[in-house]
Motif scaffolding. Structure first.
Motif, PDB file in Angstrom:
ATOM      1  N   HIS A   5       0.829  -1.217   0.000  1.00 20.64           N
ATOM      2  CA  HIS A   5       0.000   0.000   0.000  1.00 20.64           C
ATOM      3  C   HIS A   5       0.857   1.259   0.000  1.00 20.64           C
ATOM      4  O   HIS A   5       1.515   1.589   0.984  1.00 20.64           O
ATOM      5  CB  HIS A   5      -0.916   0.023   1.228  1.00 20.64           C
ATOM      6  CG  HIS A   5      -1.964   1.089   1.157  1.00 20.64           C
ATOM      7  ND1 HIS A   5      -3.284   0.811   0.940  1.00 20.64           N
ATOM      8  CD2 HIS A   5      -1.876   2.434   1.266  1.00 20.64           C
ATOM      9  CE1 HIS A   5      -3.972   1.939   0.918  1.00 20.64           C
ATOM     10  NE2 HIS A   5      -3.138   2.943   1.111  1.00 20.64           N
ATOM     11  N   HIS A   7       1.200   5.407  -2.149  1.00 21.21           N
ATOM     12  CA  HIS A   7       0.619   6.394  -3.060  1.00 21.21           C
ATOM     13  C   HIS A   7       1.775   7.049  -3.806  1.00 21.21           C
ATOM     14  O   HIS A   7       2.301   8.076  -3.378  1.00 21.21           O
ATOM     15  CB  HIS A   7      -0.189   7.437  -2.287  1.00 21.21           C
ATOM     16  CG  HIS A   7      -1.253   6.830  -1.432  1.00 21.21           C
ATOM     17  ND1 HIS A   7      -2.490   6.485  -1.938  1.00 21.21           N
ATOM     18  CD2 HIS A   7      -1.260   6.453  -0.136  1.00 21.21           C
ATOM     19  CE1 HIS A   7      -3.217   5.945  -0.970  1.00 21.21           C
ATOM     20  NE2 HIS A   7      -2.495   5.906   0.139  1.00 21.21           N
ATOM     21  N   GLU A  89      -8.100   2.721  -2.560  1.00 19.48           N
ATOM     22  CA  GLU A  89      -8.538   2.304  -1.268  1.00 19.48           C
ATOM     23  C   GLU A  89      -9.960   2.795  -1.053  1.00 19.48           C
ATOM     24  O   GLU A  89     -10.282   3.945  -1.333  1.00 19.48           O
ATOM     25  CB  GLU A  89      -7.589   2.770  -0.156  1.00 19.48           C
ATOM     26  CG  GLU A  89      -7.335   4.266  -0.062  1.00 19.48           C
ATOM     27  CD  GLU A  89      -6.366   4.586   1.080  1.00 19.48           C
ATOM     28  OE1 GLU A  89      -5.203   4.858   0.763  1.00 19.48           O
ATOM     29  OE2 GLU A  89      -6.782   4.566   2.258  1.00 19.48           O
ATOM     30  N   HIS A 147      -6.172  -2.175   5.298  1.00 20.57           N
ATOM     31  CA  HIS A 147      -5.015  -1.302   5.217  1.00 20.57           C
ATOM     32  C   HIS A 147      -4.854  -0.553   6.547  1.00 20.57           C
ATOM     33  O   HIS A 147      -5.839  -0.122   7.135  1.00 20.57           O
ATOM     34  CB  HIS A 147      -5.255  -0.380   4.025  1.00 20.57           C
ATOM     35  CG  HIS A 147      -4.685   0.969   4.134  1.00 20.57           C
ATOM     36  ND1 HIS A 147      -3.355   1.186   4.323  1.00 20.57           N
ATOM     37  CD2 HIS A 147      -5.258   2.183   4.061  1.00 20.57           C
ATOM     38  CE1 HIS A 147      -3.143   2.483   4.362  1.00 20.57           C
ATOM     39  NE2 HIS A 147      -4.271   3.105   4.213  1.00 20.57           N
ATOM     40  N   ASP A 196       2.141   3.004   3.163  1.00 19.39           N
ATOM     41  CA  ASP A 196       1.266   4.167   2.990  1.00 19.39           C
ATOM     42  C   ASP A 196       2.086   5.394   2.577  1.00 19.39           C
ATOM     43  O   ASP A 196       1.714   6.527   2.892  1.00 19.39           O
ATOM     44  CB  ASP A 196       0.433   4.461   4.248  1.00 19.39           C
ATOM     45  CG  ASP A 196      -0.909   5.107   3.922  1.00 19.39           C
ATOM     46  OD1 ASP A 196      -1.285   5.146   2.731  1.00 19.39           O
ATOM     47  OD2 ASP A 196      -1.585   5.587   4.853  1.00 19.39           O
TER      48      ASP A 196
HETATM   49 NI    NI Z   1      -3.359   5.053   1.891  1.00 17.81          NI
END
Ligand code: NI
Length: 247
Positions: A5, A7, A89, A147, A196
């Protein structure tokens, strides 16, 4: 290692070419790159092509982007035309906005149905909404990852019974993290690593920009808590992620 996970978007990183090279050198095999809205989903698909399936698309509409609830047809079109590894997500977030719970639930459920239609797993964001998240997932059978899991051991067991894996990130490395008990009690086979990125850097980088190679520090902490080797944590979580996302 696999970061399940992150970005990875131009908005956050000045030079993604360089980032990709650096993290490949640090043993990152794949990064699951999650969108929050439609424009991010488009960029994520482009990046996946550019980097030859190293940053893998996970696309969907985040509850904070509820204003894009009418864009699900566009998301579905992307799923049909591209290789996508999960819907995410998606989920519920009552931390920032509490007055649109029903709308959030509706958007969440619609995206779960989309995942089922295309036989994809989901990547779930749940903040201050764990019970509602559980109730929805119990009634809509689909496999997924929670997550940034932050609930109790008991709740973790209930989610695992439904077929969920726990995504564990940098928060575990923070002093007095409430996740210790979860890591102690839950089998490694139900855990996957995540960062994340660009948020939530693990110690010793807390407060700095995060990147997917920092899953190593999460693995190290899990190894410490479980009293096993970091190699074992990396090997098993990598295997789990590959199987789970069908990479
Ligand atoms: Ni996230």
């Amino acid at each position: 290692m696999i970061d399940t996970h992150a970005h990875i978007l131009n908005e956050y990183y000045d030079n993604i070419d360089e980032l990709v090279e650096t993290i490949k050198d640090k043993n990152v095999l794949y990064v699951l790159n999650a969108s929050s809205n439609y424009n991010e989903a488009l960029e994520i698909i482009e990046l996946s092509k550019k980097y030859n399936n190293f940053v893998l698309p996970v696309i969907g509409i985040h509850p904070e982007s509820i204003n894009e609830k009418d864009k699900l047809d566009d998301i579905e079109k992307l799923i049909k035309e591209n290789k996508v590894y999960a819907i995410g997500e998606i989920g519920l977030d009552y931390y920032w906005v509490k007055d649109n719970k029903e709308e959030q639930k509706e958007l969440f459920i619609k995206q779960i149905e989309l995942a089922k239609k295309y036989n994809l797993p989901i990547v779930v964001h749940s903040r201050d909404a764990i019970q509602d998240t559980f109730d929805i997932l119990k009634n809509h059978k689909v496999k997924g990852i929670l997550h940034a899991y932050s609930g109790s051991v008991e709740m973790a067991r209930e989610f695992i019974k439904l077929g969920y894996k726990l995504g564990i990130g940098g928060v575990l490395t923070f002093k007095n993290s409430k996740l210790y008990e979860v890591i102690e009690q839950i089998d490694l086979e139900n855990i996957v690593l995540e960062t994340d990125s660009p948020y939530l850097s693990p110690e010793p980088f807390r407060g700095k920009q995060n990147n997917p190679s920092n899953v190593y520090y999460v693995a190290k902490k899990i190894a410490e808590i479980k009293n096993i080797s970091v190699e074992e944590v990396i090997e098993k979580t990598t295997k789990t992620a590959i199987g789970f996302f069908d990479i």
